[in-house]
Design an enzyme around this catalytic site. Sequence first.
Site, PDB file in Angstrom:
ATOM      1  N   GLY A 110     -15.117  44.194  -0.788  1.00 15.43           N
ATOM      2  CA  GLY A 110     -15.137  42.943  -0.052  1.00 15.43           C
ATOM      3  C   GLY A 110     -15.535  41.804  -0.976  1.00 15.43           C
ATOM      4  O   GLY A 110     -16.300  41.992  -1.928  1.00 15.43           O
ATOM      5  N   CYS A 111     -15.032  40.615  -0.702  1.00 12.41           N
ATOM      6  CA  CYS A 111     -15.262  39.484  -1.609  1.00 12.41           C
ATOM      7  C   CYS A 111     -16.737  39.090  -1.678  1.00 12.41           C
ATOM      8  O   CYS A 111     -17.273  38.838  -2.768  1.00 12.41           O
ATOM      9  CB  CYS A 111     -14.397  38.296  -1.203  1.00 12.41           C
ATOM     10  SG  CYS A 111     -14.544  37.790   0.526  1.00 12.41           S
ATOM     11  N   ASN A 112     -17.408  39.039  -0.527  1.00 18.01           N
ATOM     12  CA  ASN A 112     -18.837  38.715  -0.536  1.00 18.01           C
ATOM     13  C   ASN A 112     -19.636  39.781  -1.273  1.00 18.01           C
ATOM     14  O   ASN A 112     -20.614  39.482  -1.975  1.00 18.01           O
ATOM     15  CB  ASN A 112     -19.362  38.596   0.896  1.00 18.01           C
ATOM     16  CG  ASN A 112     -18.690  37.497   1.678  1.00 18.01           C
ATOM     17  OD1 ASN A 112     -18.627  36.357   1.242  1.00 18.01           O
ATOM     18  ND2 ASN A 112     -18.165  37.826   2.852  1.00 18.01           N
ATOM     19  N   VAL A 113     -19.206  41.015  -1.100  1.00 19.66           N
ATOM     20  CA  VAL A 113     -19.875  42.143  -1.752  1.00 19.66           C
ATOM     21  C   VAL A 113     -19.811  41.999  -3.266  1.00 19.66           C
ATOM     22  O   VAL A 113     -20.801  42.214  -3.977  1.00 19.66           O
ATOM     23  CB  VAL A 113     -19.222  43.469  -1.319  1.00 19.66           C
ATOM     24  CG1 VAL A 113     -19.942  44.643  -1.967  1.00 19.66           C
ATOM     25  CG2 VAL A 113     -19.225  43.604   0.193  1.00 19.66           C
TER      26      VAL A 113
END
Length: 349
Positions: free
Chosen positions: A151-154
Site C-alpha cells: 500500500g502507498c501509505n505503508v
Amino acid sequence: MSFSVAVAGASGYAGGELLRLLADHPRLEVQTLTAFQNAGERLRQVHPHLTSYADRTFVETTAERLAGHDVVFLALPHGKSGAITAELDDQTLVVDCGADHRLVDEAAWDAFYGGDFAGAWPYGLPELLHAEEGGTQRTRLSGVKRIAVPGCNVTAITLGLQPGIRAGVIEPEDIVAVLAVGPSGAGRSLRTNLLASEILGSASAYAVGGTHRHTPEIRQNLETAGGGHVSVSFTPVLVPMARGILATATARLAPGFSAHDVRAAWELAYADEPFVHLLPEGSFPNVSDVTGSNTALVGLAIDEAAGRVVTVTAIDNLVKGTAGAAIQSANIALGLPEAMGLPVNGVAP
C-alpha cells in the site's frame, strides 16, 4: 529479448501510471490493456495524456484475455484479484497492485478487509529490511512468479521508520504517523468527498483511530524490520494535491542512543539504495520533489525536548507507492536491472 505484458484495470489511476512507466521500459512490452466499464473504448478517451497508446483499445478483464503473457500487472479493486489469478498459469509473473495478497495474518485480513483470504505473496518492497534473516526483501523477489505490491501509505511509513526499528535506536511502541495524502490514492471512482469543490481550500482526516486498512500492513513491515512487536497510530489527512504523500512519523528515542547513532542507522540502511535517499541534516522533503519519480526522500531530526525521533518522508503515491514499486519488483523477479525503466528525477515546477 522482450517480455509480453498485460495490464488489468488499465483505465484507473494505478493502471494508467503503469502504462506511462512501461512506455519507456526497454524490455517490457505492453500487449493487452483490460478494463471493466471502459472495455471497448479507445485509450485516448480515458488517458488522453498517454499519447503512445492513444489508438489502443481496452478489452474486458477476464483470465482468458490475460493468459499467455509473460507478465500480468493487476490494478484492480480489492477482492478482485484472487479469482483471476487462480486461472492464470503458475509460470506467468503476476504482480498485484491491490491488497489481496499483502497480509500474512488471516485475522488481520478479516478485521480490516473481510471476505475470502487469498493468502500472502512475496512482498514487493525491495528495500524492506529483515531482522531475523538479515538483508532486504529484494533477495526474496528473485525468480518469483507472484508479487504483492505494498500500500502507498505503508511504503511511506516503512521507508521513513524501518532503519531506526532495525538498529534499535527507536522504541517500537508508541509510534505515531500522520500522513498528508492526495485523492488519487483513493482511485478514480466518483465520490463526493473527493470532488474538487470539497477538497480545494480544505484538509480532512479520515480513518481516524487505527481503522485505516493499511494499519496492519504497516505493523507487519515494521515487525519484519525489527523482529518484535510494534504499535503504530496512523492517521491519514486528505489534502488538495492530485498525487503524493508526505509522511511525518515520530517514535521515542531508545535509551543510550545519541543523535549521531540515529543518523548513522538511516545512513547505513540507505547508503546503496537507488531510490531511497536520506537528506542532509536539517533538510526535509517536499512532495513536489518526487512527483513523477520512483524516489523516496527522507528527512530526519531529533526532538530533544520530547525525546523523540522525527522522520519526514515524501513519495509519489502512484509511482513509488504503486506502479513504480510494481515494475521495480518485476525487474528483480525477471532478472533485469532493478532500476530499468524507472525515473529517479521528479518533475518541477
